[in-house]
Enzyme design. Structure first.
Site, PDB file in Angstrom:
ATOM      1  N   HIS A   1       4.751   1.979  37.293  1.00 40.19           N
ATOM      2  CA  HIS A   1       4.601   3.380  37.397  1.00 40.19           C
ATOM      3  C   HIS A   1       3.015   3.634  38.151  1.00 40.19           C
ATOM      4  O   HIS A   1       2.377   2.873  38.402  1.00 40.19           O
ATOM      5  CB  HIS A   1       4.410   3.892  35.879  1.00 40.19           C
ATOM      6  CG  HIS A   1       5.785   3.827  35.126  1.00 40.19           C
ATOM      7  ND1 HIS A   1       6.248   5.174  34.538  1.00 40.19           N
ATOM      8  CD2 HIS A   1       6.541   2.895  34.742  1.00 40.19           C
ATOM      9  CE1 HIS A   1       7.620   4.998  33.949  1.00 40.19           C
ATOM     10  NE2 HIS A   1       7.619   3.443  33.908  1.00 40.19           N
TER      11      HIS A   1
ATOM     12  N   ARG B   1      10.008  14.525  38.572  1.00 34.30           N
ATOM     13  CA  ARG B   1       9.691  13.272  37.833  1.00 34.30           C
ATOM     14  C   ARG B   1      10.951  12.744  37.409  1.00 34.30           C
ATOM     15  O   ARG B   1      10.914  11.405  37.219  1.00 34.30           O
ATOM     16  CB  ARG B   1       8.990  13.581  36.762  1.00 34.30           C
ATOM     17  CG  ARG B   1       8.730  12.683  35.449  1.00 34.30           C
ATOM     18  CD  ARG B   1       7.915  13.240  34.440  1.00 34.30           C
ATOM     19  NE  ARG B   1       7.990  12.250  33.164  1.00 34.30           N
ATOM     20  CZ  ARG B   1       7.172  11.717  32.775  1.00 34.30           C
ATOM     21  NH1 ARG B   1       6.005  11.283  33.452  1.00 34.30           N
ATOM     22  NH2 ARG B   1       7.099  11.147  31.480  1.00 34.30           N
TER      23      ARG B   1
ATOM     24  N   HIS C   1       9.828   6.902  37.833  1.00 36.92           N
ATOM     25  CA  HIS C   1       9.608   8.486  37.828  1.00 36.92           C
ATOM     26  C   HIS C   1       9.412   8.639  39.471  1.00 36.92           C
ATOM     27  O   HIS C   1       8.543   8.243  39.841  1.00 36.92           O
ATOM     28  CB  HIS C   1       8.344   8.437  37.123  1.00 36.92           C
ATOM     29  CG  HIS C   1       8.500   8.535  35.575  1.00 36.92           C
ATOM     30  ND1 HIS C   1       7.491   8.113  34.817  1.00 36.92           N
ATOM     31  CD2 HIS C   1       9.413   9.097  35.011  1.00 36.92           C
ATOM     32  CE1 HIS C   1       7.871   8.587  33.471  1.00 36.92           C
ATOM     33  NE2 HIS C   1       8.993   8.810  33.642  1.00 36.92           N
TER      34      HIS C   1
ATOM     35  N   ARG D   1       8.359  10.878  41.540  1.00 36.66           N
ATOM     36  CA  ARG D   1       7.249  11.281  42.145  1.00 36.66           C
ATOM     37  C   ARG D   1       6.086  10.329  42.207  1.00 36.66           C
ATOM     38  O   ARG D   1       5.267  10.536  42.864  1.00 36.66           O
ATOM     39  CB  ARG D   1       6.560  12.796  41.642  1.00 36.66           C
ATOM     40  CG  ARG D   1       6.009  12.584  39.965  1.00 36.66           C
ATOM     41  CD  ARG D   1       5.580  13.844  39.666  1.00 36.66           C
ATOM     42  NE  ARG D   1       5.251  13.528  38.148  1.00 36.66           N
ATOM     43  CZ  ARG D   1       4.874  14.687  37.302  1.00 36.66           C
ATOM     44  NH1 ARG D   1       5.149  16.045  37.919  1.00 36.66           N
ATOM     45  NH2 ARG D   1       4.484  14.602  36.035  1.00 36.66           N
ATOM     46  N   GLU D   2       6.169   8.966  41.683  1.00 38.34           N
ATOM     47  CA  GLU D   2       5.236   8.115  41.724  1.00 38.34           C
ATOM     48  C   GLU D   2       5.415   7.215  43.126  1.00 38.34           C
ATOM     49  O   GLU D   2       5.693   6.152  42.944  1.00 38.34           O
ATOM     50  CB  GLU D   2       5.304   7.437  40.314  1.00 38.34           C
ATOM     51  CG  GLU D   2       5.122   8.397  39.222  1.00 38.34           C
ATOM     52  CD  GLU D   2       5.146   7.802  37.845  1.00 38.34           C
ATOM     53  OE1 GLU D   2       5.551   6.442  37.680  1.00 38.34           O
ATOM     54  OE2 GLU D   2       4.978   8.647  36.677  1.00 38.34           O
TER      55      GLU D   2
ATOM     56  N   ARG E   1      12.217   7.817  28.863  1.00 35.59           N
ATOM     57  CA  ARG E   1      12.351   8.058  27.330  1.00 35.59           C
ATOM     58  C   ARG E   1      13.835   8.161  26.869  1.00 35.59           C
ATOM     59  O   ARG E   1      14.348   8.725  25.810  1.00 35.59           O
ATOM     60  CB  ARG E   1      11.972   9.723  27.120  1.00 35.59           C
ATOM     61  CG  ARG E   1      10.431  10.102  27.479  1.00 35.59           C
ATOM     62  CD  ARG E   1       9.604   9.419  26.580  1.00 35.59           C
ATOM     63  NE  ARG E   1       8.200   9.817  26.823  1.00 35.59           N
ATOM     64  CZ  ARG E   1       7.191   9.342  27.796  1.00 35.59           C
ATOM     65  NH1 ARG E   1       7.600   8.220  28.620  1.00 35.59           N
ATOM     66  NH2 ARG E   1       6.069   9.602  27.907  1.00 35.59           N
TER      67      ARG E   1
ATOM     68  N   GLU F   1       0.408   1.092  35.419  1.00 39.66           N
ATOM     69  CA  GLU F   1       0.328   2.229  35.791  1.00 39.66           C
ATOM     70  C   GLU F   1      -0.761   2.096  36.992  1.00 39.66           C
ATOM     71  O   GLU F   1      -1.871   1.660  36.988  1.00 39.66           O
ATOM     72  CB  GLU F   1      -0.431   3.235  34.910  1.00 39.66           C
ATOM     73  CG  GLU F   1       0.551   3.285  33.631  1.00 39.66           C
ATOM     74  CD  GLU F   1       1.487   4.416  33.811  1.00 39.66           C
ATOM     75  OE1 GLU F   1       1.510   5.034  34.951  1.00 39.66           O
ATOM     76  OE2 GLU F   1       2.323   4.669  32.950  1.00 39.66           O
TER      77      GLU F   1
END
Lengths: 96, 307
Positions: free
Chosen positions: B194, B125, B67, B69-70, B143, B268
Site C-alpha cells: 500500500h 480507493r 487501493h 488510488r495508491e 476490510r 505502506e
C-alpha cells in the site's frame, strides 16, 4: 473528470485521546464529504484529511475551536493532479 | 519491449496489462500469466507467476494496488516484475529463492477502481460494486477479508471509504485471491503493498492481542526496514497494524496469517506527509528500488525459514 480545485489536505496533530475522538466525530459528518487519507489512530500519530473547498472553513473552525493543531499538507489537490496529468500526456506524446 | 518500457511514469490498465504480456513473451520459461478471476465490472484479474519449475513449490504472494488510488504501488509492482526477470541468474539471493520457490505478483489488485482513478476520480480507493439499497458505490477491499470481519476498524456505512461490504469476500477481487491462495495451499509469505506513510506492518489489525509469532515478525520487520533504509535513508516504522496505526478489521494480511501463512506483511510506501497518494512520478523508481530491498529481506528469510 472529478474536480478537486480548492481541496486541501490537512495534517492534523491530535495531542490526546479526547482530540482524537473529536476528529472521529468529524468522520461521521457525511455532509462535509471528508476523505481521510490517514485515519485517526493513537494520539501523536498524524491524521491526514482531504477537505473539499466548501467544507474547509467549517473543518478549520471545528479544529481550532477544539484546540486541535493542523498544518496544510497540500494547498490545492487539483494543482498536483494537473501536474501528474501533464506528465502522463507529455510521455504519451513523446512515445507516439 | 520491457527494456524500453518507461518505469518513470504512471500507466493505465491497458498499458500495464500490455507490459505483463510483453514480459511473459520475453521470458516464457520464467514468467506466466494466470487469470484468477473477474472483477465486478468483468475485467480479468491477472497474476504473474515467476517459476523455474517444480510442482506446487512453496510460494510467496505479493500484491500491489488493492487501493486503486495508491498509484505508486502498481507502478512499483511493474518495476518488481522486471527486476525479478533481470535478477534471476544474476543475483544469488533471488536466484536461490526462485530455484526453490515460486513468486506470485498481482500488480493491479483492484482493476475496476484503478480504471476509475484514470477516467473519473483520481482519488477513488474502493471497488466499484453496487450495494443494494444504497446510492454509494464500492467496498474497501482491505476490510472485506474474513478476519475479524465487521468488527471495529471498518464501517458498515456504504458511503464511507472503509465500508466492509455485506459479508466477507463479497468482492470478487478479494474472493478471487482467497480461492487462489486456498487452492494453492503452499504459500509461505504474503505481502500486500500500500501507500503511504512509510510503515511495515504485520498482524494483527483487528485485535490488540499479539500474533503467536509476534517476536519473530518484529525481528524480520526490523531487518527489512533496515535494508530498505540502506539505499536512500528512507525511514520506516514497523509493528503490528493495531499498535503502529489503528484498529483495522477484515484486512488481507490478518486473513493470510490466520490461514497459516506466517510471514504476512503490509508495506505502506512513501511518503510521510507531503504528497500522499499523489507522489510525483519521479519517485516511482527510487520507491520501488528501496522497497525491493525490504521485500528481498522478507523473501530470503522465508526461504531459509520454511515451515
Amino acid at each position: 473528470k472529478d474536480d478537486f480545485v480548492g481541496h486541501q489536505v490537512l495534517r492534523i496533530s491530535a495531542a490526546n485521546e479526547a482530540q482524537v475522538q473529536k476528529v472521529v466525530e468529524l468522520e461521521e459528518l457525511e455532509h462535509l464529504q471528508l476523505d481521510f487519507w490517514r485515519g485517526p489512530g493513537q494520539p501523536g500519530s498524524p491524521i491526514d484529511l482531504r477537505v473539499p473547498f466548501p467544507s474547509l472553513q467549517a473543518v478549520k473552525v471545528f479544529l481550532e475551536a477544539h484546540g486541535i493543531k493542523y498544518t496544510i499538507m497540500i494547498d490545492d489537490v487539483q494543482t498536483l493532479l494537473d501536474e501528474e496529468e501533464e506528465q502522463m500526456t507529455a510521455f504519451k506524446t513523446r512515445a507516439a | 519491449s520491457t527494456d524500453t518500457f518507461n518505469y518513470n511514469v504512471y500507466h493505465n490498465l491497458d498499458e500495464i496489462y500490455g507490459f505483463m504480456d510483453m514480459l511473459v513473451a520475453e521470458h516464457p520459461g520464467l514468467v506466466s500469466k494466470l487469470e484468477i478471476g473477474k472483477t465486478y465490472e468483468a475485467r480479468p484479474i491477472y497474476v504473474l507467476k515467476f517459476s523455474t519449475g517444480g510442482n506446487n513449490r512453496p510460494a510467496i504472494w505479493i500484491d500491489t494496488g488493492i487501493h486503486s488510488r495508491e498509484w505508486v504501488t502498481q507502478a512499483s509492482g511493474i518495476w518488481f516484475a522486471k527486476k525479478i526477470t533481470q535478477d534471476y541468474g544474476n543475483d544469488p539471493g533471488l536466484t536461490a529463492i526462485l530455484d526453490s520457490m515460486d513468486i506470485f505478483l498481482e500488480i493491479v489488485t483492484n482493476p475496476d477502481g484503478f480504471v476509475f482513478t484514470h477516467k473519473k476520480n483520481r482519488l477513488w480507493r474502493k471497488t466499484r460494486s453496487l450495494t443494494a439499497g444504497s446510492s454509494c458505490v464500492g467496498v474497501d477491499p482491505n476490510r472485506n477479508w474474513d478476519a475479524g470481519f465487521g468488527k471495529t476498524g471498518a464501517s458498515s456505512n456504504p458511503c464511507t471509504e472503509t465500508y466492509h461490504g455485506k459479508f466477507a469476500n463479497s468482492e470478487s477481487e478479494v474472493k478471487s485471491i482467497v480461492d487462489f491462495v486456498k487452492s494453492h495451499g503452499n504459500f509461505k509469505a504474503y505481502i500486500s503493498i500500500h501507500s503511504y506513510s512509510q510503515l511495515l506492518l504485520y498482524p494483527y489489525g483487528y485485535t490488540k492481542d499479539p500474533a503467536a509469532d509476534d517476536a519473530e515478525l518484529e525481528g524480520l520487520a526490523k531487518s527489512a526496514v533496515t535494508a530498505l533504509a540502506s539505499l536512500y535513508g528512507t525511514k520506516y516504522k514497523y509493528g503490528s497494524i493495531f499498535k503502529a496505526i489503528y484498529v483495522a478489521s477484515g484486512s488481507s494480511i490478518d486473513w493470510a496469517y490466520n490461514q497459516g501463512i506466517k510471514y504476512s506483511f503490509t508495506f505502506e510506501l512513501r511518503d510521510t506527509g507531503r504528497y500522499g497518494f499523489l507522489l510525483p512520478a519521479s519517485q516511482i523508481v527510487p520507491t520501488a528500488q528501496e522497497t525491493w530491498l525490504g521485500l528481498q529481506t522478507i523473501m530470503n528469510y522465508t526461504r531459509t525459514h520454511l515451515y
